[in-house]
Design a protein around this motif. Structure first.
Motif, PDB file in Angstrom:
ATOM      1  N   LEU A  68       0.816  -1.214   0.000  1.00 51.56           N
ATOM      2  CA  LEU A  68       0.000   0.000   0.000  1.00 51.56           C
ATOM      3  C   LEU A  68       0.857   1.274   0.000  1.00 51.56           C
ATOM      4  O   LEU A  68       0.567   2.231  -0.724  1.00 51.56           O
ATOM      5  N   ALA A  69       1.922   1.284   0.793  1.00 49.25           N
ATOM      6  CA  ALA A  69       2.775   2.480   0.860  1.00 49.25           C
ATOM      7  C   ALA A  69       3.352   2.800  -0.518  1.00 49.25           C
ATOM      8  O   ALA A  69       3.376   3.966  -0.945  1.00 49.25           O
ATOM      9  N   ALA A  70       3.809   1.776  -1.214  1.00 50.72           N
ATOM     10  CA  ALA A  70       4.388   1.993  -2.539  1.00 50.72           C
ATOM     11  C   ALA A  70       3.318   2.405  -3.536  1.00 50.72           C
ATOM     12  O   ALA A  70       3.586   3.158  -4.477  1.00 50.72           O
ATOM     13  N   GLN A  71       2.093   1.916  -3.336  1.00 51.73           N
ATOM     14  CA  GLN A  71       0.998   2.342  -4.218  1.00 51.73           C
ATOM     15  C   GLN A  71       0.699   3.827  -4.031  1.00 51.73           C
ATOM     16  O   GLN A  71       0.444   4.544  -5.004  1.00 51.73           O
ATOM     17  N   PHE A  72       0.734   4.272  -2.788  1.00 51.68           N
ATOM     18  CA  PHE A  72       0.540   5.711  -2.538  1.00 51.68           C
ATOM     19  C   PHE A  72       1.637   6.505  -3.251  1.00 51.68           C
ATOM     20  O   PHE A  72       1.373   7.527  -3.888  1.00 51.68           O
ATOM     21  N   LEU A  73       2.850   6.026  -3.083  1.00 46.40           N
ATOM     22  CA  LEU A  73       4.002   6.703  -3.701  1.00 46.40           C
ATOM     23  C   LEU A  73       3.824   6.787  -5.214  1.00 46.40           C
ATOM     24  O   LEU A  73       4.008   7.853  -5.823  1.00 46.40           O
ATOM     25  N   LEU A  74       3.463   5.668  -5.795  1.00 48.36           N
ATOM     26  CA  LEU A  74       3.293   5.621  -7.254  1.00 48.36           C
ATOM     27  C   LEU A  74       2.201   6.589  -7.712  1.00 48.36           C
ATOM     28  O   LEU A  74       2.396   7.341  -8.681  1.00 48.36           O
ATOM     29  N   ALA A  75       1.080   6.575  -7.024  1.00 43.94           N
ATOM     30  CA  ALA A  75      -0.040   7.429  -7.448  1.00 43.94           C
ATOM     31  C   ALA A  75       0.321   8.913  -7.342  1.00 43.94           C
ATOM     32  O   ALA A  75      -0.009   9.705  -8.234  1.00 43.94           O
ATOM     33  N   ALA A  76       1.000   9.276  -6.259  1.00 42.81           N
ATOM     34  CA  ALA A  76       1.387  10.683  -6.094  1.00 42.81           C
ATOM     35  C   ALA A  76       2.394  11.093  -7.169  1.00 42.81           C
ATOM     36  O   ALA A  76       2.293  12.194  -7.744  1.00 42.81           O
TER      37      ALA A  76
END
Lengths: 400, 370
Positions: A68-76
């Motif tokens: 999830l943390a990396a998904q947030f990073l990717l989306a931002a």
């Protein structure tokens, strides 16, 4: 090489909204988006309130291979790169600086659970739990060909990423860099933050208020695109703001307690002023770290006064943590984005939940209502466990 | 750019302190051996035996992860060699730039274990701050009173080179008079087991090694003012990314920054781990820009793969060789394999290239010289 660096894109995933426009609406309106946690079994914890990202449908976005943390990073990062008048289509020279407290902590937790139980962890688990993996995964998915730098300076990480990205651009290492701070709430993370005893049991964040009772952590990611002004002009990118300077240091005092005289925060602000080539009188606004812990707010007040002198009493000094919580590794990024939007929109977001003044926090904290102000420059502070401090200075695109 | 290196500290599986470390390295003594994990699994690794922080620091620590302890030991040695007690640097003008890939994994595992046993409310508050990836950096700041510019990198094999380059950049900008820069990696059963599962350790990969290495770097003005004698200078640095050819680009950029040609590089010290395709490709890429007779040294063949510490160790080797020209045995590419085929070499080198590369394609090169 000019020292000012252009900000040409921003992206955010947060409890206050996904996307800069929604995030800014929430922050400027001073709407608190903290609430009861839904992904954890809150009966296990003393602190059931925080800032979870909502409305973020990761599998639909095709990012299910990431924590999830990396998904947030990717989306931002994706929003930041796609924003502005001109998309950054040629990404072979673009660096990514990804900074975090805990990275993909859920992966780490599963890895440690397997190891503790004597089970051989699944292939790739150790590698995926390392902070470097998130930067690499996002670079791969976005086609970024520049250096992939992972950093960690606790809750000052988001600002640290901005400073390092700006330095890589200034030094001519890359023409453009993504600077992102990120973190996600997980059982491991919330357990650790809980034992630090800095969170509010009352479930409300009141920065600079006499009756403040602690902070509340939140999750998400914030990303900024930094590039030389020449590079931005050559590709026709809209300059949203300028990065003028930054400073990062350590209190050299204690692992878990801040220095009451605020010397470390003061020094990071002075370093940022020196780096920016500005005097205190040229600062129009401070976006404070403002965690609403008993210790931080008066400490930071002393630091701001020491760094800016009389100017500290003349300018708005807000904290957005009542609205978006303390975003851990993303906190600096959230606040950088809010700071830049404040310059662009001429609106200083409010410090919400403010009821009773504290004589030890006697700055103009923009209580409860946003304020119109034509600020040209802003300094944004971050600090974190272990004594890390980072301050960054932004200016409107026509500042110089 | 000319940034002076006036102190070095190294703690490694082949020796702690410059004398033991260097003598063993020049003799080609390796420390990689078979180690049994708690479940009986055997793994090849280079572990530091008998390290005791009491030999370095007087004050007893309530809690310290091994990763932080190794870093503290290396930092004490670097500070001592730089003569910081005799001629101190203003703490606000002393910076710190650190690197670690695995961080304090043993503490994270210990915290997690207590979390499982006792639940979130009773998890131990003391050790959680030590589980942060910046914990070692913060502890060094506190221990040595470092209040100047500060950064912490976690980018795998290039993290140490990033840390040194960041420090050199800030010194060149005049943001500090001196810097401590380096890296630390401690191995614990969780890392070894995970590395085996991932195939990065063991027969499919390479042997990891524990180490910490720290440089005391300063501007020439600061060194002169303190009457500190430079061991060597950092003259240039270059970054590149992409494929294995990025190694060549990084070297090219570093030598240009140093104002020299790649053809004047006398020795190269490379972050080679003897792990097959990537390393062979790295050697071939380096050969494209380096002189044909330029020896390539691969210290990790002896120390084990030290991740974020590899570049700081390589810079230390280059700095020590700057005064007496003695380098560890070089490697050769033989039938597609990395092999050590010779004894230690003597070469009156003027410029040494330290080349750090991560499997993700990122490369950082530093030019070190007398």
């Amino acid at each position: 090489m000019a020292r000012d660096v252009a900000i040409t894109g921003m992206g955010v995933v947060s409890c206050a909204g996904n996307g800069v426009a929604v995030f800014w609406d929430t922050v400027a309106a001073g709407r608190c988006e903290l609430g009861a946690l839904t992904r954890l079994n809150v009966s296990e914890f003393s602190y059931p309130v925080g800032g979870e990202v909502r409305g973020f449908d990761a599998p639909k976005s095709g990012e299910s291979g990431l924590d999830l943390a990396a998904q947030f990073l990717l989306a931002a990062c994706r929003e930041a790169l796609g924003g502005g008048q001109a998309n950054l289509e040629s990404r072979h020279d673009c660096a990514i600086i990804a900074a975090t407290n805990f990275g993909s902590a859920s992966v780490l937790e599963r890895f440690l659970a397997d190891a503790a139980a004597g089970r051989r962890p699944p292939k790739g688990a150790l590698t995926a739990s390392l902070l470097k993996s998130d930067a690499e995964s996002v670079a791969l998915k976005l086609g970024l060909g520049g250096p992939k730098v992972a950093m960690s300076l606790s809750c000052a990480s988001g600002n640290a990423a901005i400073i390092h990205a700006a330095q890589l651009v200034r030094d001519g290492v890359v023409p453009v860099a993504l600077a992102a701070g990120y973190d996600a709430i997980s059982r491991y993370v919330w357990s650790g933050l809980g034992v630090l005893r800095v969170m509010s049991q009352k479930g409300v964040v009141r920065p600079f208020d006499r009756d403040r009772s602690g902070t509340l952590f939140s999750e998400g990611a914030g990303a900024l695109v930094l590039e030389s002004r020449e590079h931005a002009a050559a590709r026709g990118a809209r300059v949203m703001a300028l990065f003028l300077g930054g400073g990062m240091n350590n209190n050299a005092y204690h692992m878990a307690h801040s220095q009451e005289d605020g010397q470390g925060i003061r020094d990071s602000m002075l370093m940022a002023l020196e780096d920016a080539g500005l005097s205190a009188e040229q600062i129009d606004h401070v976006n404070a770290h403002g965690t609403a812990t008993k210790l931080n707010d008066p400490t930071e007040t002393r630091a701001i006064k020491a760094a800016l002198g009389q100017r500290a009493l003349e300018i708005p000094v807000n904290s957005i943590k009542g609205t978006v919580g303390h975003g851990m590794g993303a906190a600096g990024s959230f606040e950088a984005i809010a700071s830049i939007m404040a310059l662009r929109e001429g609106i200083i977001p409010p410090t919400i939940n403010f009821e009773t003044p504290d004589p030890e926090c006697d700055l103009d904290c923009v209580p409860n209502m946003a304020r119109r102000a034509a600020a040209k420059t802003v300094i944004s502070n971050s600090a974190g466990i272990g004594g890390c401090n980072c301050a960054v200075i932004f200016a409107s695109e026509d500042f110089r | 750019m000319r940034i002076a290196i006036t102190g070095i500290g190294v703690v490694s599986a082949i020796g702690c302190g410059r004398t033991e470390f260097r003598e063993n390295l020049l003799e080609g003594v390796g420390a990689i051996e078979s180690t049994a994990l708690p479940d009986g699994t055997l793994v090849e690794a280079a572990l530091i035996k008998g390290f005791d922080l009491k030999n370095y620091v007087e004050a007893k620590k309530v809690y310290l992860d091994r990763n932080s302890a190794l870093a503290m030991g290396a930092t004490v040695l670097a500070m001592r060699e730089a003569g910081c007690k005799a001629a101190p640097v203003n703490p606000a003008r002393l910076g710190l730039s650190t690197a670690t890939t695995f961080g304090n994994m043993a503490t994270a595992a210990a915290f997690h274990q207590k979390l499982v046993e006792k639940g979130p409310r009773l998890a131990p508050p003391l050790i959680f701050p030590h589980a942060y990836a910046n914990a070692t950096n913060s502890l060094l700041s506190i221990e040595f009173g470092v209040r100047g510019p500060n950064c912490n990198f976690n980018s795998g094999f290039t993290a140490g080179a990033h840390a040194i380059a960041w420090a050199a950049g800030r010194l060149a900008e005049g943001r500090a008079d001196a810097f401590l820069a380096g890296g630390t990696e401690a191995l614990c059963p969780e890392i070894l087991l995970g590395g085996l599962s991932d195939g990065i350790f063991g027969s499919e990969g390479f042997a990891p090694g524990e180490a910490a290495a720290m440089l005391f770097m300063e501007t020439e003005i600061s060194a002169t003012k303190r009457s500190a004698t430079p061991l060597a200078f950092i003259k240039g640095m270059g970054f590149s990314s992409g494929s294995l050819d990025s190694v060549a680009s990084a070297i090219d950029r570093a030598v240009r920054a140093a104002g020299i040609s790649a053809r004047t590089i006398d020795v190269a010290i490379a972050g080679i781990r003897a792990s097959g395709r990537i390393d062979c490709g790295q050697v071939e890429a380096m050969r494209k820009v380096l002189p044909a007779d330029c020896p390539i040294i691969a210290p990790q063949v002896f120390t084990g793969a030290t991740f974020a510490v590899s570049a700081p160790i390589d810079v230390i080797i280059a700095a020590l060789a700057a005064s007496d020209g003695r380098y560890p045995p070089p490697i050769k590419l033989v039938d597609g394999e990395i092999r050590v085929t010779e004894e230690a070499i003597n070469k009156n080198a003027v410029n040494t290239a330290v080349v750090s590369v991560d499997p993700n394609g990122d490369a950082v090169a530093l030019v070190i010289g007398g």
